[in-house]
Every structure is written in C-alpha cells, then in structure tokens.
Scaffold this motif. Sequence first.
Motif: not given
Length: 174
Positions: A4-18, A60-73
């Motif tokens: 889940a974290y990797t997916n959100m990370r990759n979204f922000w690292l891809d300028a094509k999303n803009l 736009d700004s976002s903050l994501y973090f790994e945690n110990n929840s079911k989703s991990g995010l």
Amino acid sequence: MNKAYTNMRNFWLDAKNLENRNGVIEVGPDKIAVAGVEMAIADDGGSVKHLLLATNSLGDSSLYFENNSKSGLGGVLGGHGNEALQTAAAHMLAYAGKLTAHMQRLAAGENLPAPSAAGQVRLFAVSKEALFHVELSQEQARDTENPFYPFFAYSQQTLGFFRAQQEQSAQGRA
C-alpha cells in the motif's frame, strides 16, 4: 516497504500523473513538478517504517506512512484551504528546483532508492524527464550550513502543518 505504501509512493514519483492537469508549473532548470522527502524511522518494536511527504506545483500535498494497521498505511491529504501548509510546500518545491544540480539523477521511471537505514532522509524532485534525489542523515539535513537545509526545513514545516491539521480534525470529531 509494504504494498500500500509502495503504491502511493510510486504515484507521487511519476510526473505522468500530472500530464492532463491544468495549472502545472515546472520549477527550476530541470522543470520540477513534484518534490518531497522520505524518511526511515524505527518504530517502538525496532522495525523500520517509512514516511513520505510530497507536494506538487498544483498545491496538492500528501503525507503517507507505514503503520501496523490492517492496510499497513496511514495518510493525510492536505494543502487546499490551508495557506500556511501550501506556502511551506511551495517553498520546499522551489528549493528542490534550485538544487537538482547537486542531486543524483535517475531517468524518469527508474526506482527511487528508499532511505538506507533508520535516521536517514531522502530528498527528491521529480520532472517529466528525470528523478533527482539525495540521501542525508537527519543530522546533516538539520545542519544550517548544508545547502539542502532549506529544502529539509520546509519539508519539516509542512509536516508540522499536517500534524496540526490532523489534531484539529480529531478535536472536531470529539
């Protein structure tokens, strides 16, 4: 890193999303549209967790973090309606645009390395053509003589505004 974290990370690292969004501004000689910081932090159990703070030139700004929840995010979206957060994030983006010549360059689409250990910080800047990054210890990043200090300091200020936004939201639900 969890999926889940990797997916959100990759979204922000891809300028094509803009690409299809109006109002994108490209900052600096390398035309930076996204900037951020990723930190590796040891949790109470000694496991390394990651935190990603990113902003783009649309405000736009976002903050994501790994945690110990079911989703991990965990995460927070922010920026719009919070002028102080938007200002700090804009300064972070501006400094990223100025510092690309002092960062390592990867081709667009290449994988950004995660911070190598707890206590390490990876600053990054994303354009359509390239991904720029540098890894520093938190001590180096907090050194006012370090050329990356303003970039890191504005990221920490932005992070602080996210925390305040979350506290206000939690108080409103109580």
